[in-house]
Design an enzyme around this catalytic site. Sequence first.
Site, PDB file in Angstrom:
ATOM      1  N   ARG A 156      -5.271   9.938  -6.651  1.00 53.29           N
ATOM      2  CA  ARG A 156      -3.906  10.175  -7.147  1.00 53.29           C
ATOM      3  C   ARG A 156      -3.001   8.962  -6.955  1.00 53.29           C
ATOM      4  NH1 ARG A 156      -4.925  14.717  -4.058  1.00 53.29           N
ATOM      5  NH2 ARG A 156      -3.907  13.498  -2.448  1.00 53.29           N
ATOM      6  N   THR A 209      -8.581   4.029  -0.396  1.00 51.66           N
ATOM      7  CA  THR A 209      -9.607   5.045  -0.120  1.00 51.66           C
ATOM      8  C   THR A 209      -9.254   5.716   1.202  1.00 51.66           C
ATOM      9  OG1 THR A 209     -10.912   3.466   1.126  1.00 51.66           O
ATOM     10  CG2 THR A 209     -11.443   3.659  -1.193  1.00 51.66           C
ATOM     11  N   ARG A 238      -5.756   2.653   4.964  1.00 53.98           N
ATOM     12  CA  ARG A 238      -5.959   2.709   6.403  1.00 53.98           C
ATOM     13  C   ARG A 238      -6.533   1.368   6.849  1.00 53.98           C
ATOM     14  NH1 ARG A 238      -2.934   6.303   6.455  1.00 53.98           N
ATOM     15  NH2 ARG A 238      -3.178   8.412   7.279  1.00 53.98           N
ATOM     16  N   GLU A 267      -2.749  -0.146  15.323  1.00 56.11           N
ATOM     17  CA  GLU A 267      -1.323   0.083  15.051  1.00 56.11           C
ATOM     18  C   GLU A 267      -0.668   0.687  16.286  1.00 56.11           C
ATOM     19  OE1 GLU A 267      -0.894   2.330  11.431  1.00 56.11           O
ATOM     20  OE2 GLU A 267      -2.052   0.876  10.262  1.00 56.11           O
ATOM     21  N   HIS A 286       3.350   0.178   8.430  1.00 57.45           N
ATOM     22  CA  HIS A 286       2.862   1.475   7.940  1.00 57.45           C
ATOM     23  C   HIS A 286       4.030   2.319   7.405  1.00 57.45           C
ATOM     24  CE1 HIS A 286      -0.664   4.502   8.353  1.00 57.45           C
ATOM     25  NE2 HIS A 286       0.102   4.817   7.328  1.00 57.45           N
TER      26      HIS A 286
END
Length: 323
Positions: A156, A209, A238, A267, A286
């Site tokens: 999407r 992904t 990610r 992170e 992020h």
Amino acid sequence: MSKPKIFIANPIPGFVEDYLRENCEVVIWDFSKPKKFDGILEIIKDVDGIIQVGMKIDENLLSHAKKLKAVSNISVGYNNFDVEAMKKYNIIGTHTPGVLDETVADTIMGLIINTGRRLCEADRDTKNGNWQKGDVSKFLGKDIHQSTLGIIGMGRIGECVAKRANLGFDMDILYYNRKRNKLAEEKYNAKYLSMDEVLQKSDFVMVMTPLSDETYHLMGEREFNLMKKDAFFINASRGPVVDELALIKALEEGRIAGAGLDVFEKEPIDKNNPLLRMDNVVTLPHIGSATEKTRDDMAMLAAKALVEVLEGRGSDVIIPELR
Ligand code: DGY
């Protein structure tokens, strides 16, 4: 019927907290204090549900949560879920697909434009007082319009980026995905190629992904070597989808032109990470989905999913592996 008891582990908007208080007995972390694992274990031994961001839901945690029935992620990614452990303990997990797609796609377009046209670099330079009259040789970048965008992972969010890039910027779209995406092909003229071909032919390569065993370090030394020397790499999915050391090496050796990154293997990013010292790398903390509206929508979707599951009504946003 008594209300289910839930734990709110991260700050959420007030109206979402109100909704949860109407439907549940609520325990909320005192956010003026740092989160301590022992404190969390003490709370979760007695709750039916948890709503949180990024908390590792694994065997260790679940073995302490005797009453737990459901965990709701305020994120679309659910790599924090140990799905096998959740199956073993019969825990339902939910996430927030859909509501953040367009916002994350905006962020990705921002990274594409900022890397290609060197906007952050030029901004830093201007603020440092280095703008010299008549110097037209600085900050020459790469055109975004009519260049080629390679999308690895045409779900999407990939589709939303393809829409912006193709209809707005007249970019050619190449993509690789486990399954062909006919909608992207028909609406945005996206061409389905092998991952290697996408890497070899694109001016901008983006990965989108989910993180899984299959996609861990999907982009490594071999993949960066396949990219064009003047191509840019973009990641807002990610961090561990990318072998970060291989990315750093490719950038240091000038094997790719630059990178736009919203996510990292660790992170928050370590302050000694070489990526932070590279002018041709845009680093974001992020913030892919970070608009007020989208974060409100995500929190409300997560809250409603938790209530639905705890009331035994099921939910459309249970993660596929646990449906
Ligand atoms: C997600 O929803 O997985 C995003 O990364 C959170 O910003």
